[in-house]
Design an enzyme around this catalytic site. Structure first.
Site, short mmCIF file in Angstrom:
data_model
loop_
_atom_site.label_atom_id
_atom_site.label_comp_id
_atom_site.label_asym_id
_atom_site.label_seq_id
_atom_site.Cartn_x
_atom_site.Cartn_y
_atom_site.Cartn_z
N ALA A 1 1.91 -8.65 -36.23
CA ALA A 1 0.48 -8.71 -35.90
C ALA A 1 -0.24 -7.46 -36.41
O ALA A 1 -1.35 -7.54 -36.96
CB ALA A 1 0.29 -8.86 -34.39
N TYR B 1 4.84 -6.01 -34.54
CA TYR B 1 4.80 -5.39 -35.88
C TYR B 1 4.08 -6.31 -36.87
O TYR B 1 3.21 -5.86 -37.62
CB TYR B 1 6.24 -5.12 -36.33
CG TYR B 1 6.37 -4.40 -37.64
CD1 TYR B 1 6.09 -3.05 -37.76
CD2 TYR B 1 6.78 -5.09 -38.78
CE1 TYR B 1 6.22 -2.40 -38.97
CE2 TYR B 1 6.92 -4.44 -40.00
CZ TYR B 1 6.64 -3.10 -40.09
OH TYR B 1 6.76 -2.45 -41.29
N LYS C 1 0.61 -5.61 -38.96
CA LYS C 1 0.58 -5.60 -40.42
C LYS C 1 -0.36 -6.69 -40.96
O LYS C 1 -0.98 -6.51 -42.02
CB LYS C 1 1.99 -5.76 -40.98
CG LYS C 1 2.92 -4.59 -40.65
CD LYS C 1 2.38 -3.29 -41.20
CE LYS C 1 3.29 -2.10 -40.97
NZ LYS C 1 2.75 -0.85 -41.54
P1 NAP Z 1 9.99 5.83 -41.57
O1 NAP Z 1 11.00 6.33 -42.53
O2 NAP Z 1 10.40 5.48 -40.18
O3 NAP Z 1 8.79 6.89 -41.50
C1 NAP Z 1 7.69 6.66 -40.66
C2 NAP Z 1 6.66 7.74 -40.89
O4 NAP Z 1 5.52 7.46 -40.05
C3 NAP Z 1 7.16 9.11 -40.51
O5 NAP Z 1 6.63 10.04 -41.43
C4 NAP Z 1 6.55 9.34 -39.13
O6 NAP Z 1 6.31 10.69 -38.79
C5 NAP Z 1 5.23 8.62 -39.30
N1 NAP Z 1 4.62 8.26 -38.02
C6 NAP Z 1 5.08 7.40 -37.08
N2 NAP Z 1 4.22 7.35 -36.03
C7 NAP Z 1 3.20 8.20 -36.32
C8 NAP Z 1 2.02 8.59 -35.66
N3 NAP Z 1 1.68 8.07 -34.46
N4 NAP Z 1 1.21 9.51 -36.24
C9 NAP Z 1 1.52 10.04 -37.46
N5 NAP Z 1 2.64 9.70 -38.13
C10 NAP Z 1 3.47 8.79 -37.57
O7 NAP Z 1 9.25 4.52 -42.12
P2 NAP Z 1 9.10 3.90 -43.59
O8 NAP Z 1 10.13 2.84 -43.73
O9 NAP Z 1 8.95 4.96 -44.61
O10 NAP Z 1 7.71 3.14 -43.38
C11 NAP Z 1 6.48 3.64 -43.86
C12 NAP Z 1 5.46 2.52 -43.76
O11 NAP Z 1 5.92 1.41 -44.53
C13 NAP Z 1 5.26 1.99 -42.34
O12 NAP Z 1 3.91 1.67 -42.13
C14 NAP Z 1 6.12 0.74 -42.32
O13 NAP Z 1 5.66 -0.19 -41.36
C15 NAP Z 1 5.91 0.25 -43.74
N6 NAP Z 1 6.95 -0.68 -44.20
C16 NAP Z 1 8.25 -0.29 -44.28
C17 NAP Z 1 9.21 -1.19 -44.72
C18 NAP Z 1 10.66 -0.83 -44.84
O14 NAP Z 1 11.47 -1.75 -45.12
N7 NAP Z 1 11.07 0.40 -44.66
C19 NAP Z 1 8.83 -2.49 -45.06
C20 NAP Z 1 7.49 -2.85 -44.97
C21 NAP Z 1 6.55 -1.93 -44.55
P3 NAP Z 1 7.48 11.62 -38.14
O15 NAP Z 1 8.48 11.84 -39.23
O16 NAP Z 1 6.82 12.85 -37.72
O17 NAP Z 1 8.06 10.82 -37.01
#
Ligand code: NAP
Length: 246
Positions: free
Chosen positions: A156, A154, A158
């Site tokens: 890597a 993850y 990011k």
């Molecule tokens: P989340 O609630 O798990 O939602 C992930 C989203 O990505 C969902 O809409 C999912 O679609 C979609 N997704 C996953 N794989 C996909 C693919 N192959 N093609 C198209 N869509 C895909 O995650 P989140 O926490 O909102 O995270 C959103 C972003 O923020 C991510 O890039 C994550 O790495 C980043 N981030 C999050 C945090 C945190 O603390 N939450 C911190 C730093 C960065 P489905 O609903 O259809 O599965």
């Protein structure tokens, strides 16, 4: 205001992507909400956007697959006639310690988080270059800047987004396209819901502002970077982490 601008938000069905889609629509944009498997949730986001009096379309596509991404971007252009804003938000985690990490854990995270962003960037750059305008926001993570045990894949992916952001920013600036990244800290979403309440409290205690973030905290910055107020900002990685990674 983003009146009549068209935005594509990958992973817009839940969490940060959902909040970004709603924020962009709230500012006047028409929004294409991408999802991979949560069709009903993506449809609910589109319904919320339409209830605001804005246009929305739900598009299922796996961002890791370039043919599906190309098709999705074609559908956005057919439906709305233009594409102004790309939010590369789709992401997954497959955590494990280094010596236990399986090839498929590495591949799935890199393919979705990094190659997925590249696929979308490449597909969207073409219409944006023709328009000589565009905004791209990549959702990285503070973990890509600091590293984290158990998250080599993850972190890597990011960190890779940071290089992608800066290179694309340099390549596309002369075409009027600005590319930035946001680096969220610990944000309350499905991705982070495995912690129990005691672990959550301990974590919040370590964050200078003493709370875990919410998707809106990140969406506010995404909206700023997508709008006209950020016209002189490109190639930047901005943390939204309550001071966690200072
Ligand atoms: P989340 O609630 O798990 O939602 C992930 C989203 O990505 C969902 O809409 C999912 O679609 C979609 N997704 C996953 N794989 C996909 C693919 N192959 N093609 C198209 N869509 C895909 O995650 P989140 O926490 O909102 O995270 C959103 C972003 O923020 C991510 O890039 C994550 O790495 C980043 N981030 C999050 C945090 C945190 O603390 N939450 C911190 C730093 C960065 P489905 O609903 O259809 O599965």
């Amino acid at each position: 205001m983003l009146n009549d601008q068209v935005a594509l938000v990958t992973g817009g069905s839940r969490g940060i992507g959902r909040a970004a889609a709603l924020a962009l629509a709230g500012a006047g944009a028409k929004v294409a909400v991408n999802y991979q498997s949560s069709r009903a949730k993506a449809q609910a986001v589109c319904a919320e956007i339409e209830a605001m009096g804005r246009e929305a379309v739900c598009l299922g596509a796996d961002v890791a697959k370039s043919d599906e991404v190309d098709e999705m971007v074609k559908e956005v252009l057919t439906r709305f006639g233009r594409l102004d804003i790309l939010i590369n938000n789709a992401g997954v985690v497959r955590d494990s310690l280094l010596i236990r990490m399986k090839d498929e854990d590495w591949d799935q995270v890199l393919d979705t988080n990094l190659k997925g962003a590249f696929n979308c960037l490449r597909a969207c750059a073409r219409p944006m270059m023709k328009q000589r305008a565009g905004r791209i926001v990549n959702v990285s993570s503070v973990v890509g800047l600091t590293g984290n045990p158990g998250q080599l894949n993850y972190a890597a992916s990011k960190a890779g987004l940071v290089g992608l952001t800066k290179s694309a920013a340099k390549e596309l600036a002369s075409r009027g396209i600005l590319v930035n990244a946001v680096a969220p800290g610990y944000i309350e979403t499905d991705m982070t819901d495995s912690l129990d309440s005691r672990a959550r409290e301990a974590l919040a205690e370590n964050i200078p502002v003493k709370r875990i973030g919410n998707p809106k905290d990140v969406a506010n910055l995404i909206l700023f970077l997508a709008g006209s107020e950020s016209a002189y900002i490109t190639g930047q990685v901005i943390a939204v982490d309550g001071g966690l990674a200072m």
